[in-house]
Design a protein around this motif. Structure first.
Motif, PDB file in Angstrom:
ATOM      1  N   PRO A   1      -8.244  -0.842  -5.140  1.00  0.00           N
ATOM      2  CA  PRO A   1      -7.306   0.289  -5.098  1.00  0.00           C
ATOM      3  C   PRO A   1      -7.696   1.376  -6.103  1.00  0.00           C
ATOM      4  O   PRO A   1      -8.604   1.200  -6.908  1.00  0.00           O
ATOM      5  CB  PRO A   1      -5.979  -0.357  -5.481  1.00  0.00           C
ATOM      6  CG  PRO A   1      -6.350  -1.540  -6.297  1.00  0.00           C
ATOM      7  CD  PRO A   1      -7.669  -2.016  -5.774  1.00  0.00           C
ATOM      8  N   ALA A   2      -6.985   2.488  -6.044  1.00  0.00           N
ATOM      9  CA  ALA A   2      -7.197   3.558  -7.019  1.00  0.00           C
ATOM     10  C   ALA A   2      -6.879   3.013  -8.408  1.00  0.00           C
ATOM     11  O   ALA A   2      -5.901   2.301  -8.586  1.00  0.00           O
ATOM     12  CB  ALA A   2      -6.286   4.737  -6.695  1.00  0.00           C
ATOM     13  N   THR A   3      -7.726   3.353  -9.370  1.00  0.00           N
ATOM     14  CA  THR A   3      -7.607   2.776 -10.704  1.00  0.00           C
ATOM     15  C   THR A   3      -7.666   3.858 -11.765  1.00  0.00           C
ATOM     16  O   THR A   3      -8.468   4.781 -11.668  1.00  0.00           O
ATOM     17  CB  THR A   3      -8.747   1.764 -10.953  1.00  0.00           C
ATOM     18  OG1 THR A   3      -8.754   0.815  -9.889  1.00  0.00           O
ATOM     19  CG2 THR A   3      -8.563   1.045 -12.261  1.00  0.00           C
ATOM     20  N   VAL A   4      -6.829   3.713 -12.779  1.00  0.00           N
ATOM     21  CA  VAL A   4      -6.862   4.582 -13.950  1.00  0.00           C
ATOM     22  C   VAL A   4      -7.207   3.701 -15.137  1.00  0.00           C
ATOM     23  O   VAL A   4      -6.536   2.700 -15.395  1.00  0.00           O
ATOM     24  CB  VAL A   4      -5.500   5.269 -14.181  1.00  0.00           C
ATOM     25  CG1 VAL A   4      -5.524   6.075 -15.465  1.00  0.00           C
ATOM     26  CG2 VAL A   4      -5.153   6.151 -13.013  1.00  0.00           C
ATOM     27  N   PHE A   5      -8.284   4.059 -15.850  1.00  0.00           N
ATOM     28  CA  PHE A   5      -8.715   3.315 -17.020  1.00  0.00           C
ATOM     29  C   PHE A   5      -8.147   3.987 -18.268  1.00  0.00           C
ATOM     30  O   PHE A   5      -8.376   5.167 -18.498  1.00  0.00           O
ATOM     31  CB  PHE A   5     -10.241   3.268 -17.092  1.00  0.00           C
ATOM     32  CG  PHE A   5     -10.850   2.468 -15.979  1.00  0.00           C
ATOM     33  CD1 PHE A   5     -11.008   1.108 -16.095  1.00  0.00           C
ATOM     34  CD2 PHE A   5     -11.247   3.087 -14.810  1.00  0.00           C
ATOM     35  CE1 PHE A   5     -11.555   0.363 -15.074  1.00  0.00           C
ATOM     36  CE2 PHE A   5     -11.801   2.353 -13.772  1.00  0.00           C
ATOM     37  CZ  PHE A   5     -11.953   0.987 -13.909  1.00  0.00           C
ATOM     38  N   ILE A   6      -7.422   3.221 -19.070  1.00  0.00           N
ATOM     39  CA  ILE A   6      -6.819   3.726 -20.300  1.00  0.00           C
ATOM     40  C   ILE A   6      -7.405   2.901 -21.448  1.00  0.00           C
ATOM     41  O   ILE A   6      -6.887   1.827 -21.774  1.00  0.00           O
ATOM     42  CB  ILE A   6      -5.278   3.607 -20.253  1.00  0.00           C
ATOM     43  CG1 ILE A   6      -4.747   4.304 -19.002  1.00  0.00           C
ATOM     44  CG2 ILE A   6      -4.661   4.179 -21.511  1.00  0.00           C
ATOM     45  CD1 ILE A   6      -3.314   4.005 -18.690  1.00  0.00           C
ATOM     46  N   PRO A   7      -8.510   3.366 -22.048  1.00  0.00           N
ATOM     47  CA  PRO A   7      -9.169   2.574 -23.086  1.00  0.00           C
ATOM     48  C   PRO A   7      -8.431   2.615 -24.409  1.00  0.00           C
ATOM     49  O   PRO A   7      -7.580   3.461 -24.647  1.00  0.00           O
ATOM     50  CB  PRO A   7     -10.543   3.240 -23.192  1.00  0.00           C
ATOM     51  CG  PRO A   7     -10.297   4.640 -22.797  1.00  0.00           C
ATOM     52  CD  PRO A   7      -9.198   4.608 -21.775  1.00  0.00           C
ATOM     53  N   GLY A   8      -8.812   1.704 -25.280  1.00  0.00           N
ATOM     54  CA  GLY A   8      -8.238   1.616 -26.608  1.00  0.00           C
ATOM     55  C   GLY A   8      -7.978   0.169 -26.944  1.00  0.00           C
ATOM     56  O   GLY A   8      -7.901  -0.679 -26.065  1.00  0.00           O
ATOM     57  N   CYS A   9      -7.874  -0.122 -28.219  1.00  0.00           N
ATOM     58  CA  CYS A   9      -7.626  -1.505 -28.632  1.00  0.00           C
ATOM     59  C   CYS A   9      -6.598  -1.516 -29.752  1.00  0.00           C
ATOM     60  O   CYS A   9      -6.968  -1.575 -30.912  1.00  0.00           O
ATOM     61  CB  CYS A   9      -8.911  -2.170 -29.061  1.00  0.00           C
ATOM     62  SG  CYS A   9      -8.717  -3.931 -29.398  1.00  0.00           S
ATOM     63  N   PRO A  10      -5.345  -1.497 -29.455  1.00  0.00           N
ATOM     64  CA  PRO A  10      -4.692  -1.169 -28.196  1.00  0.00           C
ATOM     65  C   PRO A  10      -4.567   0.341 -28.027  1.00  0.00           C
ATOM     66  O   PRO A  10      -4.611   1.085 -29.015  1.00  0.00           O
ATOM     67  CB  PRO A  10      -3.307  -1.795 -28.355  1.00  0.00           C
ATOM     68  CG  PRO A  10      -3.044  -1.743 -29.816  1.00  0.00           C
ATOM     69  CD  PRO A  10      -4.377  -1.910 -30.487  1.00  0.00           C
TER      70      PRO A  10
ATOM     71  N   GLU B   1       0.849  -1.204   0.000  1.00  0.00           N
ATOM     72  CA  GLU B   1       0.000   0.000   0.000  1.00  0.00           C
ATOM     73  C   GLU B   1       0.875   1.241   0.000  1.00  0.00           C
ATOM     74  O   GLU B   1       1.950   1.204   0.582  1.00  0.00           O
ATOM     75  CB  GLU B   1      -0.910   0.000   1.237  1.00  0.00           C
ATOM     76  CG  GLU B   1      -1.941  -1.104   1.236  1.00  0.00           C
ATOM     77  CD  GLU B   1      -3.034  -0.931   0.202  1.00  0.00           C
ATOM     78  OE1 GLU B   1      -3.271   0.210  -0.247  1.00  0.00           O
ATOM     79  OE2 GLU B   1      -3.641  -1.937  -0.168  1.00  0.00           O
ATOM     80  N   PRO B   2       0.485   2.360  -0.548  1.00  0.00           N
ATOM     81  CA  PRO B   2      -0.684   2.571  -1.397  1.00  0.00           C
ATOM     82  C   PRO B   2      -0.404   2.040  -2.788  1.00  0.00           C
ATOM     83  O   PRO B   2       0.670   2.234  -3.342  1.00  0.00           O
ATOM     84  CB  PRO B   2      -0.828   4.083  -1.431  1.00  0.00           C
ATOM     85  CG  PRO B   2       0.548   4.602  -1.246  1.00  0.00           C
ATOM     86  CD  PRO B   2       1.254   3.590  -0.378  1.00  0.00           C
ATOM     87  N   LYS B   3      -1.367   1.323  -3.338  1.00  0.00           N
ATOM     88  CA  LYS B   3      -1.178   0.726  -4.652  1.00  0.00           C
ATOM     89  C   LYS B   3      -2.080   1.403  -5.672  1.00  0.00           C
ATOM     90  O   LYS B   3      -3.061   2.051  -5.332  1.00  0.00           O
ATOM     91  CB  LYS B   3      -1.421  -0.772  -4.622  1.00  0.00           C
ATOM     92  CG  LYS B   3      -2.802  -1.184  -4.189  1.00  0.00           C
ATOM     93  CD  LYS B   3      -2.913  -2.692  -4.141  1.00  0.00           C
ATOM     94  CE  LYS B   3      -2.865  -3.152  -2.708  1.00  0.00           C
ATOM     95  NZ  LYS B   3      -2.986  -4.569  -2.552  1.00  0.00           N
ATOM     96  N   LEU B   4      -1.725   1.214  -6.913  1.00  0.00           N
ATOM     97  CA  LEU B   4      -2.419   1.832  -8.026  1.00  0.00           C
ATOM     98  C   LEU B   4      -2.602   0.767  -9.095  1.00  0.00           C
ATOM     99  O   LEU B   4      -1.720  -0.060  -9.302  1.00  0.00           O
ATOM    100  CB  LEU B   4      -1.577   2.989  -8.565  1.00  0.00           C
ATOM    101  CG  LEU B   4      -2.061   3.732  -9.782  1.00  0.00           C
ATOM    102  CD1 LEU B   4      -3.324   4.506  -9.459  1.00  0.00           C
ATOM    103  CD2 LEU B   4      -0.984   4.680 -10.252  1.00  0.00           C
ATOM    104  N   VAL B   5      -3.756   0.789  -9.762  1.00  0.00           N
ATOM    105  CA  VAL B   5      -4.017  -0.145 -10.858  1.00  0.00           C
ATOM    106  C   VAL B   5      -4.183   0.650 -12.138  1.00  0.00           C
ATOM    107  O   VAL B   5      -4.915   1.637 -12.171  1.00  0.00           O
ATOM    108  CB  VAL B   5      -5.276  -0.992 -10.580  1.00  0.00           C
ATOM    109  CG1 VAL B   5      -5.673  -1.791 -11.798  1.00  0.00           C
ATOM    110  CG2 VAL B   5      -5.050  -1.921  -9.405  1.00  0.00           C
ATOM    111  N   LEU B   6      -3.489   0.220 -13.182  1.00  0.00           N
ATOM    112  CA  LEU B   6      -3.636   0.793 -14.513  1.00  0.00           C
ATOM    113  C   LEU B   6      -4.329  -0.249 -15.374  1.00  0.00           C
ATOM    114  O   LEU B   6      -3.748  -1.293 -15.669  1.00  0.00           O
ATOM    115  CB  LEU B   6      -2.276   1.139 -15.117  1.00  0.00           C
ATOM    116  CG  LEU B   6      -1.396   2.074 -14.317  1.00  0.00           C
ATOM    117  CD1 LEU B   6       0.010   2.100 -14.887  1.00  0.00           C
ATOM    118  CD2 LEU B   6      -1.980   3.463 -14.299  1.00  0.00           C
ATOM    119  N   ALA B   7      -5.583  -0.013 -15.740  1.00  0.00           N
ATOM    120  CA  ALA B   7      -6.322  -0.915 -16.619  1.00  0.00           C
ATOM    121  C   ALA B   7      -6.069  -0.452 -18.045  1.00  0.00           C
ATOM    122  O   ALA B   7      -6.628   0.545 -18.492  1.00  0.00           O
ATOM    123  CB  ALA B   7      -7.810  -0.890 -16.283  1.00  0.00           C
ATOM    124  N   ILE B   8      -5.208  -1.163 -18.748  1.00  0.00           N
ATOM    125  CA  ILE B   8      -4.756  -0.730 -20.062  1.00  0.00           C
ATOM    126  C   ILE B   8      -5.450  -1.547 -21.142  1.00  0.00           C
ATOM    127  O   ILE B   8      -5.305  -2.768 -21.198  1.00  0.00           O
ATOM    128  CB  ILE B   8      -3.224  -0.871 -20.183  1.00  0.00           C
ATOM    129  CG1 ILE B   8      -2.558   0.002 -19.126  1.00  0.00           C
ATOM    130  CG2 ILE B   8      -2.755  -0.505 -21.572  1.00  0.00           C
ATOM    131  CD1 ILE B   8      -1.070  -0.152 -19.039  1.00  0.00           C
TER     132      ILE B   8
END
Length: 187
Positions: A116-125, A73-80
């Motif tokens: 955890p706190a998350t940042v969503f980074i959309p796209g394909c890719p 902690e503190p952790k962060l998630v990047l949803a790529i």
């Protein structure tokens, strides 16, 4: 959240490798995010953030939970990518539980773990620039460029638009051109 360098553990949880190539591309000499303090690490125990690529498959779920628990902690998630954000084209298949949001539901219900706190980074890719921008927003280096806005049309405009559409359909009915059936539904 994280003031100094950001160490990222890359976790492919069922990806087609399109997003993985873009993640590795940000570490190439052209983008070189290591100059910004972002470093790829080999163990989740050394990481500040996890970069998820791909939908979370049922087979990978226990390993994903173990990796997420290993990040201090503190952790962060990047949803790529689209798959990590919402499951992508595999969102309703038998072997996929979905994106990060579905993972968070399972973490909350079965493991009693807060997401955890998350940042969503959309796209394909997603483009490398989008990934770098998402990380910069997560670190607080930049402010978001877009904010969620909800617009509801006034009833008068909807009624006026229906009237114009009806007149247009009457006019096109007199011609020999094909007009598909148009249904107006209110959202």
């Amino acid at each position: 959240m994280i003031k100094k360098s950001l160490w990222v553990f890359h976790l492919n949880s069922g990806s087609c490798n399109g997003c993985d190539i873009e993640v590795l591309n940000i570490f190439a000499p052209r983008n070189d995010v290591e100059r910004l303090g972002i470093k790829l690490v080999g163990s989740p125990r050394h990481a500040d953030a996890i970069a998820f690529t791909g939908p979370i498959t049922r087979e990978c779920l226990p390993k994903v939970v173990d990796a997420l628990n290993a990040v201090p902690e503190p952790k962060l998630v990047l949803a790529i990518g689209a798959c990590a954000c919402g499951g992508g084209i595999w969102y309703d298949t038998y072997s996929v539980i979905g994106g990060v949001k579905e993972l968070y539901k399972i973490l909350k219900e079965e493991y009693n773990i807060e997401p955890p706190a998350t940042v969503f980074i959309p796209g394909c890719p997603p483009k490398p620039e989008a990934i770098i921008y998402g990380v910069a927003v997560a670190r607080g280096m930049l402010e978001k460029k877009q904010r969620k806005q909800v617009y509801i049309e006034p009833e008068e405009l909807v009624a006026e638009e229906k009237l114009r559409l009806g007149e247009l359909l009457l006019e096109t009915g007199k011609t020999r051109h094909f007009v598909p059936e148009i249904k107006v539904r209110r959202v």
